[in-house]
Design an enzyme around this catalytic site. Structure first.
Site, PDB file in Angstrom:
ATOM      1  N   GLY A 145       0.766  -0.983   0.185  1.00  0.00           N
ATOM      2  CA  GLY A 145      -0.011  -0.185  -0.198  1.00  0.00           C
ATOM      3  C   GLY A 145       0.541   1.539  -0.214  1.00  0.00           C
ATOM      4  O   GLY A 145       2.323   1.386   0.739  1.00  0.00           O
ATOM      5  N   GLN A 205       3.262   9.748   0.298  1.00  0.00           N
ATOM      6  CA  GLN A 205       4.305   9.551   0.830  1.00  0.00           C
ATOM      7  C   GLN A 205       5.704   9.591  -0.057  1.00  0.00           C
ATOM      8  O   GLN A 205       6.636   8.822  -0.145  1.00  0.00           O
ATOM      9  CB  GLN A 205       4.078   7.982   1.221  1.00  0.00           C
ATOM     10  N   LEU A 259       6.179   1.762   4.082  1.00  0.00           N
ATOM     11  CA  LEU A 259       7.663   1.899   3.498  1.00  0.00           C
ATOM     12  C   LEU A 259       7.998   3.648   4.138  1.00  0.00           C
ATOM     13  O   LEU A 259       9.246   3.532   3.597  1.00  0.00           O
ATOM     14  CB  LEU A 259       6.874   2.727   2.082  1.00  0.00           C
ATOM     15  N   HIS A 309      -5.096   1.869   7.690  1.00  0.00           N
ATOM     16  CA  HIS A 309      -3.276   1.910   7.149  1.00  0.00           C
ATOM     17  C   HIS A 309      -3.356   3.072   6.447  1.00  0.00           C
ATOM     18  O   HIS A 309      -2.609   4.371   6.912  1.00  0.00           O
ATOM     19  CB  HIS A 309      -2.406   1.255   7.482  1.00  0.00           C
ATOM     20  N   HIS A 311      -2.945   7.711   6.428  1.00  0.00           N
ATOM     21  CA  HIS A 311      -1.752   8.806   6.051  1.00  0.00           C
ATOM     22  C   HIS A 311      -2.591  10.177   5.545  1.00  0.00           C
ATOM     23  O   HIS A 311      -1.619  10.936   6.151  1.00  0.00           O
ATOM     24  CB  HIS A 311      -0.668   7.927   4.704  1.00  0.00           C
TER      25      HIS A 311
HETATM   26  C1  QAP Z   1       0.973  -0.389   4.593  1.00  0.00           C
HETATM   27  O1  QAP Z   1       3.059  -0.949   4.386  1.00  0.00           O
HETATM   28  C2  QAP Z   1       0.793  -2.188   5.763  1.00  0.00           C
HETATM   29  O2  QAP Z   1       9.690  -1.682   6.520  1.00  0.00           O
HETATM   30  C3  QAP Z   1       1.449  -0.690   3.723  1.00  0.00           C
HETATM   31  O3  QAP Z   1      11.865  -2.142   4.917  1.00  0.00           O
HETATM   32  C4  QAP Z   1       1.284  -2.796   6.216  1.00  0.00           C
HETATM   33  O4  QAP Z   1       3.053  -2.390   2.381  1.00  0.00           O
HETATM   34  C5  QAP Z   1      -1.550  -2.454   5.553  1.00  0.00           C
HETATM   35  C6  QAP Z   1       7.793  -1.587   3.343  1.00  0.00           C
HETATM   36  C7  QAP Z   1       1.055  -3.511   6.925  1.00  0.00           C
HETATM   37  C8  QAP Z   1      -1.563  -3.749   5.629  1.00  0.00           C
HETATM   38  C9  QAP Z   1      -0.257  -3.979   6.717  1.00  0.00           C
HETATM   39  C10 QAP Z   1       8.064  -1.876   5.315  1.00  0.00           C
HETATM   40  C11 QAP Z   1       8.613  -2.255   2.576  1.00  0.00           C
HETATM   41  C12 QAP Z   1       6.485  -2.077   3.142  1.00  0.00           C
HETATM   42  C13 QAP Z   1       9.288  -2.184   5.075  1.00  0.00           C
HETATM   43  C14 QAP Z   1       3.801  -1.708   3.404  1.00  0.00           C
HETATM   44  C15 QAP Z   1      10.138  -2.217   4.517  1.00  0.00           C
HETATM   45  C16 QAP Z   1      10.006  -2.204   3.182  1.00  0.00           C
HETATM   46  C17 QAP Z   1       4.989  -1.146   4.068  1.00  0.00           C
HETATM   47 CO    CO Z   2       2.238   3.531   5.518  1.00  0.00          CO
END
Ligand code: QAP
Ligand code: CO
Length: 174
Positions: free
Chosen positions: A45, A50, A96, A137, A141
Site C-alpha cells: 500500500g 508518501q 514504506l 493504514h 496517511h
Molecule cells: C501498509 O505497508 C500496511 O519497512 C503498507 O523495509 C502494512 O507496504 C498495510 C515495507 C501492514 C497492512 C499491513 C516496509 C517494505 C512495506 C518496510 C507496506 C520495508 C519494506 C510496507
Molecule cells: Co504507511
C-alpha cells in the site's frame, strides 16, 4: 515522473491531504508512477503523501496466495470515506515511510468505504482481513497519522531510539 519515498521523520508525512477534484492526466500520471515504485520497494500500500503529493489518493495491491501482486489486483482509491467499521484485529504492520520497523497494531476487522476511482466514478468497497487493515493504514496517511503514533508511550520511545540508531547506520554505510 520520478518519485521517491518520503521517510519518517520528514514533516511532510504530517500534512493533511486535500480532496482530489480533478481526475485528470496529472492524477493518472501520479498513480501510474506510484504503482511500480510500490511494487519494486515490496509495498502492498502507498498513499500519495508518501511520495510528497498531499492529495487524498492511495493505491493497494494485496499479495495473493502465491505472494504475487498482478496488476489486475491493483486498487486505486481516491477521496475515501469510511461508512462502516466493526470488530477488532491485530496485525504486525510496517510502512514504506518507516523502513525496517514492524509492530502489532489494532484495527477494525470489517470496514466499508465509499471512494472514487481515477475517473471520478463513485464506488463502494466492503473489506476485511489484510485489505481492511491496509485501507485503514493508508487512510491514516491522508490525515498525517502514522502507525507508530498508535504505539504505547514505552513502545514509541523504544522505536525512536532504534530508528535513530538504524538511520545512523544507514548513513554510515552510504
Ligand atoms: C501498509 O505497508 C500496511 O519497512 C503498507 O523495509 C502494512 O507496504 C498495510 C515495507 C501492514 C497492512 C499491513 C516496509 C517494505 C512495506 C518496510 C507496506 C520495508 C519494506 C510496507
Ligand atoms: Co504507511
Amino acid at each position: 515522473m520520478k518519485l521517491t519515498i518520503v521517510e519518517y521523520p520528514d514533516k511532510r508525512l504530517r500534512e493533511k491531504s486535500c480532496e482530489v477534484k480533478d481526475f485528470d492526466d496529472s492524477l493518472h500520471e501520479l498513480l501510474d508512477a506510484m504503482n511500480p515504485l510500490m511494487i519494486s520497494t515490496n509495498g502492498i500500500g502507498l498513499a500519495a503523501i508518501q511520495v510528497g503529493h498531499p492529495i487524498r489518493a492511495l493505491i493497494l495491491n494485496i499479495p495473493d496466495e502465491e505472494g504475487e501482486q498482478p496488476p489486475e489486483n491493483l486498487l486505486e482509491i481516491i477521496n475515501p470515506v469510511m461508512t462502516h467499521k466493526s470488530g477488532e484485529t491485530t496485525y504486525q504492520e510496517g510502512c514504506l515511510s518507516v523502513p525496517q520497523f514492524y509492530e502489532d497494531i489494532k484495527r477494525y476487522e470489517n470496514i466499508i468505504i465509499n471512494y472514487q476511482d481515477r475517473y471520478g466514478n463513485t464506488k463502494t468497497l466492503e473489506a476485511n482481513g489484510l485489505l481492511a487493515i491496509a485501507i485503514q493504514h493508508e487512510m491514516d496517511h491522508l490525515e498525517g497519522i502514522l502507525f507508530i503514533d498508535k504505539l504505547s508511550y514505552a513502545r514509541r520511545k523504544k522505536f525512536e531510539k532504534e530508528y535513530k540508531k538504524m538511520q545512523k547506520e544507514r548513513k554510515n554505510s552510504k
